[in-house]
Design an enzyme around this catalytic site. Structure first.
Site, short mmCIF file in Angstrom:
data_model
loop_
_atom_site.label_atom_id
_atom_site.label_comp_id
_atom_site.label_asym_id
_atom_site.label_seq_id
_atom_site.Cartn_x
_atom_site.Cartn_y
_atom_site.Cartn_z
N ASP A 116 -18.26 -9.72 14.63
CA ASP A 116 -17.50 -9.84 13.37
C ASP A 116 -16.83 -11.21 13.30
O ASP A 116 -16.80 -11.85 12.25
CB ASP A 116 -16.41 -8.76 13.28
N LYS A 164 -14.79 1.17 17.31
CA LYS A 164 -14.85 -0.19 17.86
C LYS A 164 -13.94 -0.41 19.07
O LYS A 164 -14.21 -1.27 19.90
CB LYS A 164 -14.49 -1.22 16.77
P1 NAP Z 1 -8.14 -1.61 9.00
O1 NAP Z 1 -8.19 -1.79 10.47
O2 NAP Z 1 -7.87 -0.28 8.39
O3 NAP Z 1 -7.03 -2.67 8.48
C1 NAP Z 1 -6.73 -2.85 7.12
C2 NAP Z 1 -5.45 -3.67 7.02
O4 NAP Z 1 -5.14 -3.85 5.63
C3 NAP Z 1 -4.26 -2.98 7.65
O5 NAP Z 1 -3.38 -3.97 8.15
C4 NAP Z 1 -3.67 -2.25 6.44
O6 NAP Z 1 -2.34 -1.89 6.58
C5 NAP Z 1 -3.81 -3.35 5.41
N1 NAP Z 1 -3.66 -2.84 4.06
C6 NAP Z 1 -4.24 -1.74 3.52
N2 NAP Z 1 -3.82 -1.60 2.24
C7 NAP Z 1 -2.95 -2.62 1.99
C8 NAP Z 1 -2.16 -3.00 0.87
N3 NAP Z 1 -2.20 -2.31 -0.27
N4 NAP Z 1 -1.40 -4.11 0.97
C9 NAP Z 1 -1.34 -4.82 2.12
N5 NAP Z 1 -2.05 -4.50 3.23
C10 NAP Z 1 -2.84 -3.41 3.16
O7 NAP Z 1 -9.49 -2.12 8.32
P2 NAP Z 1 -10.38 -3.34 8.82
O8 NAP Z 1 -11.40 -2.84 9.75
O9 NAP Z 1 -9.47 -4.43 9.22
O10 NAP Z 1 -11.15 -3.71 7.46
C11 NAP Z 1 -10.50 -4.33 6.37
C12 NAP Z 1 -11.53 -4.56 5.27
O11 NAP Z 1 -12.51 -5.50 5.74
C13 NAP Z 1 -12.31 -3.29 4.89
O12 NAP Z 1 -12.51 -3.27 3.50
C14 NAP Z 1 -13.64 -3.47 5.58
O13 NAP Z 1 -14.71 -2.82 4.90
C15 NAP Z 1 -13.80 -4.98 5.52
N6 NAP Z 1 -14.70 -5.51 6.56
C16 NAP Z 1 -15.73 -6.25 6.16
C17 NAP Z 1 -16.58 -6.80 7.10
C18 NAP Z 1 -17.73 -7.64 6.63
O14 NAP Z 1 -18.66 -7.87 7.42
N7 NAP Z 1 -17.69 -8.15 5.42
C19 NAP Z 1 -16.37 -6.57 8.47
C20 NAP Z 1 -15.27 -5.81 8.86
C21 NAP Z 1 -14.44 -5.26 7.88
P3 NAP Z 1 -1.97 -0.40 7.12
O15 NAP Z 1 -2.38 -0.38 8.55
O16 NAP Z 1 -0.48 -0.37 6.93
O17 NAP Z 1 -2.70 0.56 6.25
#
Ligand code: NAP
Length: 290
Positions: A109, A73
């Site tokens: 998004d 992305k």
């Molecule tokens: P990402 O860029 O990897 O970010 C995830 C965030 O969550 C990071 O800040 C990460 O911290 C934090 N995190 C992970 N484990 C944690 C914990 N145990 N406690 C506190 N914080 C934690 O992922 P993303 O793209 O933002 O996606 C996040 C979620 O949203 C995913 O499950 C994805 O599938 C979902 N999503 C859904 C949609 C939808 O259309 N429904 C769209 C986009 C994303 P670190 O960097 O320190 O690991």
């Protein structure tokens, strides 16, 4: 009924690494079929070091629309001719449209999340929102909420506090009077933020399959009358949403955001509003087989 492919069929696609588990082809092909359009939507596994070649190919083949997912992305932005200001501000593109050989990028998004919340009955203007996470999704959702006039607090775990502060800084560049701050996720901040919050959002992967027994916050943090929105869509009913429902919250599912971001991309590519319910049902059907 299968989609009829002819010499005039245009191609839509999603790229990512990995990509096998994407639900986008099911969602988009269900909409294509319902509308009887001469389109087909496929998934391409594109590795990081092949991204440039993939975009050269999209130009050469006249691919009409491209969804971009993890991990491309951000990197994809360098191969586009034009990026809309919100996607630029977010720093990520998830949808590309080929207009006469020029590739334009957007981020649906953000709008998909806002639309899912509105459909769930949330009035975003002046809503107090606790947004948990500091990754790409939290960044996109934060932009959308501030643009809609919400009052957002980002809660991030200790190591992510600088990333959360960066999100706040970048959003304030685009929306200088936007209401957004950030703090460390912990008992003290939860006790302070949650009682006054109308909405709590999980924008971390915590609770995602195969870790469906995890919830990012304690069950006691939810209170009746608030909305809870989990971006995680596998499983459909996460532990976060189950705890929220038990506490009397209304819930918004991650699949709703997925369907709305997909529908917004589809409408941009085709100029036709797709049936969002059909797209969401197609995604839920795929999930139920996993
Ligand atoms: P990402 O860029 O990897 O970010 C995830 C965030 O969550 C990071 O800040 C990460 O911290 C934090 N995190 C992970 N484990 C944690 C914990 N145990 N406690 C506190 N914080 C934690 O992922 P993303 O793209 O933002 O996606 C996040 C979620 O949203 C995913 O499950 C994805 O599938 C979902 N999503 C859904 C949609 C939808 O259309 N429904 C769209 C986009 C994303 P670190 O960097 O320190 O690991």
């Amino acid at each position: 009924m299968a989609i009829a492919i002819s010499g005039k069929t245009k191609i839509l696609c999603v790229i990512g690494d990995p990509i096998e588990h994407t639900m986008s082809p099911a969602m988009h092909n269900a909409a294509i079929q319902a509308l009887g359009l001469e389109l087909v939507y496929v998934a391409f596994h594109v590795k990081q070091d092949q991204l440039k070649q993939a975009f050269d190919g999209f130009r050469a083949l006249g691919i009409l629309g491209i969804n971009v997912t993890i991990p491309h992305k951000i990197n994809v932005m360098q191969y586009l001719d034009d990026i809309d200001p919100v996607a630029k501000g977010i720093g990520a593109v998830n949808t590309v449209k080929n207009i006469g050989g020029k590739l334009h990028g957007r981020n649906t998004d953000a709008d998909g999340a806002a639309q899912a919340l509105k459909n769930g009955g949330v009035v975003l203007k002046a809503s107090k929102i606790a947004l948990i996470g500091a990754g790409g999704a939290a960044r996109a959702v934060g932009f959308a909420l501030v643009r809609e006039g919400s009052n957002v607090t980002i809660l991030a775990r200790h190591d992510d506090v600088p990333a959360a502060a960066d999100i706040v800084r970048d959003i304030k560049i685009l929306f200088p009077s936007g209401k957004i701050d950030s703090c460390e996720l912990g008992k003290e901040s939860m006790d302070k933020v949650m009682p006054g919050a109308n909405v709590v959002i999980n924008a971390t992967p915590v609770g995602m399959h195969p870790n469906a027994n995890q919830c990012i916050i304690d069950a006691t943090c939810f209170h009746s009358g608030m909305h809870a929105f989990d971006l995680v869509y596998n499983p459909h009913d996460t532990l976060f949403l189950k705890h929220a429902q038990s506490a009397g919250c209304k819930v918004v599912h991650g699949i709703d955001m997925l369907a709305h971001q997909g529908a917004m991309a589809f409408e941009w590519w085709t100029g036709t509003k797709p049936p969002v319910d059909i797209m969401r049902d197609a995604a839920i059907k795929v999930l139920s087989t996993r």
